[in-house]
Design a protein around this motif. Structure first.
Motif, mmCIF file in Angstrom:
data_model
loop_
_atom_site.group_PDB
_atom_site.id
_atom_site.type_symbol
_atom_site.label_atom_id
_atom_site.label_comp_id
_atom_site.label_asym_id
_atom_site.label_seq_id
_atom_site.Cartn_x
_atom_site.Cartn_y
_atom_site.Cartn_z
ATOM 1 N N TYR A 32 -6.872 5.445 7.915
ATOM 2 C CA TYR A 32 -7.701 4.209 7.164
ATOM 3 C C TYR A 32 -7.096 3.840 5.920
ATOM 4 O O TYR A 32 -7.484 2.706 5.264
ATOM 5 C CB TYR A 32 -8.767 5.456 6.399
ATOM 6 N N VAL A 33 -6.047 4.437 5.406
ATOM 7 C CA VAL A 33 -5.288 4.097 4.054
ATOM 8 C C VAL A 33 -3.910 4.230 4.417
ATOM 9 O O VAL A 33 -3.549 5.217 4.899
ATOM 10 C CB VAL A 33 -5.763 4.847 2.973
ATOM 11 N N MET A 34 -3.053 3.226 3.886
ATOM 12 C CA MET A 34 -1.619 3.259 4.105
ATOM 13 C C MET A 34 -1.228 2.951 2.539
ATOM 14 O O MET A 34 -1.804 2.063 1.827
ATOM 15 C CB MET A 34 -1.068 2.163 4.991
ATOM 16 N N GLY A 35 -0.203 3.838 2.383
ATOM 17 C CA GLY A 35 0.288 3.695 0.850
ATOM 18 C C GLY A 35 1.940 3.599 0.840
ATOM 19 O O GLY A 35 2.583 3.561 1.729
ATOM 20 N N TRP A 36 2.379 3.187 -0.293
ATOM 21 C CA TRP A 36 3.964 3.122 -0.510
ATOM 22 C C TRP A 36 4.082 3.882 -1.895
ATOM 23 O O TRP A 36 3.302 3.825 -2.615
ATOM 24 C CB TRP A 36 4.285 1.359 -1.030
ATOM 25 N N PHE A 37 5.087 4.728 -1.737
ATOM 26 C CA PHE A 37 5.653 5.681 -2.805
ATOM 27 C C PHE A 37 6.910 5.330 -2.957
ATOM 28 O O PHE A 37 7.667 4.685 -1.963
ATOM 29 C CB PHE A 37 5.532 7.159 -2.271
ATOM 30 N N ARG A 38 7.512 5.747 -4.156
ATOM 31 C CA ARG A 38 8.991 5.865 -4.309
ATOM 32 C C ARG A 38 9.434 6.910 -4.972
ATOM 33 O O ARG A 38 8.883 7.570 -5.711
ATOM 34 C CB ARG A 38 9.345 4.374 -5.080
ATOM 35 N N GLN A 39 10.864 7.036 -4.786
ATOM 36 C CA GLN A 39 11.478 8.284 -5.339
ATOM 37 C C GLN A 39 12.805 8.231 -5.826
ATOM 38 O O GLN A 39 13.604 7.524 -4.913
ATOM 39 C CB GLN A 39 11.499 9.580 -4.133
ATOM 40 N N ALA A 40 12.950 7.977 -7.031
ATOM 41 C CA ALA A 40 14.367 7.742 -7.657
ATOM 42 C C ALA A 40 15.148 9.094 -7.938
ATOM 43 O O ALA A 40 14.370 10.162 -7.790
ATOM 44 C CB ALA A 40 14.441 7.132 -8.934
ATOM 45 N N PRO A 41 16.559 9.235 -7.981
ATOM 46 C CA PRO A 41 17.148 10.228 -8.025
ATOM 47 C C PRO A 41 16.838 11.138 -9.100
ATOM 48 O O PRO A 41 16.934 10.775 -10.061
ATOM 49 C CB PRO A 41 18.755 9.976 -8.056
ATOM 50 N N PHE A 47 3.549 7.175 -6.719
ATOM 51 C CA PHE A 47 2.647 6.252 -6.190
ATOM 52 C C PHE A 47 2.925 4.792 -6.525
ATOM 53 O O PHE A 47 3.178 4.488 -7.862
ATOM 54 C CB PHE A 47 1.144 6.559 -6.627
ATOM 55 N N VAL A 48 3.110 3.832 -5.538
ATOM 56 C CA VAL A 48 3.192 2.618 -5.743
ATOM 57 C C VAL A 48 2.086 1.807 -5.561
ATOM 58 O O VAL A 48 1.630 0.748 -6.415
ATOM 59 C CB VAL A 48 4.501 2.135 -5.115
ATOM 60 N N ALA A 49 1.538 1.829 -4.604
ATOM 61 C CA ALA A 49 0.512 0.985 -3.892
ATOM 62 C C ALA A 49 -0.112 1.581 -2.635
ATOM 63 O O ALA A 49 0.523 2.216 -1.851
ATOM 64 C CB ALA A 49 0.913 -0.442 -3.794
ATOM 65 N N ALA A 50 -1.485 1.413 -2.577
ATOM 66 C CA ALA A 50 -2.196 1.770 -1.426
ATOM 67 C C ALA A 50 -3.312 0.626 -0.907
ATOM 68 O O ALA A 50 -3.604 -0.133 -1.907
ATOM 69 C CB ALA A 50 -2.915 3.070 -1.498
ATOM 70 N N ILE A 51 -3.234 0.708 0.317
ATOM 71 C CA ILE A 51 -4.384 -0.328 0.855
ATOM 72 C C ILE A 51 -5.209 0.164 2.068
ATOM 73 O O ILE A 51 -4.860 1.120 2.684
ATOM 74 C CB ILE A 51 -3.682 -1.700 1.342
ATOM 75 N N TYR A 60 -2.968 0.261 -7.293
ATOM 76 C CA TYR A 60 -1.555 0.107 -7.773
ATOM 77 C C TYR A 60 -1.074 1.138 -8.824
ATOM 78 O O TYR A 60 -2.121 1.370 -9.410
ATOM 79 C CB TYR A 60 -1.226 -1.369 -8.243
ATOM 80 N N GLY A 61 0.092 1.611 -8.852
ATOM 81 C CA GLY A 61 0.709 2.212 -9.910
ATOM 82 C C GLY A 61 0.659 1.259 -10.999
ATOM 83 O O GLY A 61 1.150 0.278 -10.898
ATOM 84 N N ASP A 62 0.482 1.897 -12.271
ATOM 85 C CA ASP A 62 0.603 1.171 -13.770
ATOM 86 C C ASP A 62 2.246 0.441 -13.760
ATOM 87 O O ASP A 62 1.991 -0.695 -14.436
ATOM 88 C CB ASP A 62 0.237 2.148 -14.904
ATOM 89 N N SER A 63 3.136 1.219 -13.277
ATOM 90 C CA SER A 63 4.383 0.626 -13.618
ATOM 91 C C SER A 63 4.637 -0.679 -12.593
ATOM 92 O O SER A 63 5.760 -1.358 -12.895
ATOM 93 C CB SER A 63 5.600 1.614 -13.342
ATOM 94 N N VAL A 64 3.882 -1.002 -11.562
ATOM 95 C CA VAL A 64 4.321 -1.855 -10.686
ATOM 96 C C VAL A 64 2.925 -3.069 -10.596
ATOM 97 O O VAL A 64 3.234 -4.172 -9.981
ATOM 98 C CB VAL A 64 4.350 -1.661 -9.170
ATOM 99 N N VAL A 105 -6.148 6.979 -2.517
ATOM 100 C CA VAL A 105 -5.703 8.285 -3.327
ATOM 101 C C VAL A 105 -4.332 7.789 -3.610
ATOM 102 O O VAL A 105 -3.659 7.178 -2.865
ATOM 103 C CB VAL A 105 -5.824 9.583 -2.702
ATOM 104 N N LYS A 106 -3.921 8.548 -4.981
ATOM 105 C CA LYS A 106 -2.558 8.057 -5.322
ATOM 106 C C LYS A 106 -1.607 9.377 -5.375
ATOM 107 O O LYS A 106 -0.514 9.383 -5.771
ATOM 108 C CB LYS A 106 -2.584 7.583 -6.625
ATOM 109 N N SER A 107 -2.261 10.660 -4.665
ATOM 110 C CA SER A 107 -1.443 11.832 -4.736
ATOM 111 C C SER A 107 -0.652 11.704 -3.331
ATOM 112 O O SER A 107 -1.110 11.679 -2.344
ATOM 113 C CB SER A 107 -2.437 12.799 -4.721
ATOM 114 N N VAL A 108 0.516 12.388 -3.594
ATOM 115 C CA VAL A 108 1.661 12.412 -2.659
ATOM 116 C C VAL A 108 0.815 13.329 -1.534
ATOM 117 O O VAL A 108 0.906 13.385 -0.315
ATOM 118 C CB VAL A 108 2.831 12.963 -3.174
#
Length: 124
Positions: A32-41, A47-51, A60-64, A105-108
């Motif tokens: 029902y929902v797909m999202g993008w996350f990112r992880q820096a070293p 959380f980046v975005a979800a649809i 969207y996440g605040d930073s993007v 949702v924005k939770s991993v």
């Protein structure tokens, strides 16, 4: 089971743009929902975005916000992340994820299915 495969990562200069794709296969009718996350070293997954597949509602996440755009092609079972005005701090491994509930949702922890990730490196 849902299988997710990301593509489109790479090296880009600051201020540039990049498009990531996530192709879904398997039991896609349960998503029902797909999202993008990112992880820096050394950092937590962010959380980046979800649809939402039905209706196309987005979050969207605040930073993007205002720089990234998430979209989907239901016929291709593919989600895209258009990334503009990229900054060095956007450098990370970007992961596609999906879950089978209606809520954006924005939770991993809420996402059950994950891709293998694709590296995005922004040079300053």
């Amino acid at each position: 089971q849902v299988h997710l495969v990301e593509s489109g990562g790479g090296l880009v200069q600051a201020g540039g743009s990049l498009i990531l794709s996530c192709a879904a296969s398997g039991r896609t009718n349960s998503m029902y929902v797909m999202g993008w996350f990112r992880q820096a070293p050394g950092k937590e997954r962010e959380f980046v975005a979800a649809i939402r597949w039905s209706g196309g509602n987005t979050a969207y996440g605040d930073s993007v916000k205002d720089r990234f755009t998430i979209s989907r092609d239901n016929a291709k079972n593919t989600v895209y992340l258009q990334m503009n005005s990229l900054k060095a701090e956007d450098t990370a491994v970007y992961y596609c994820a999906a879950h089978d509930r209606l809520v954006l949702v924005k939770s991993v922890a809420a996402y059950e299915y994950w891709g293998q990730g694709t590296q995005v490196t922004v040079s300053s």
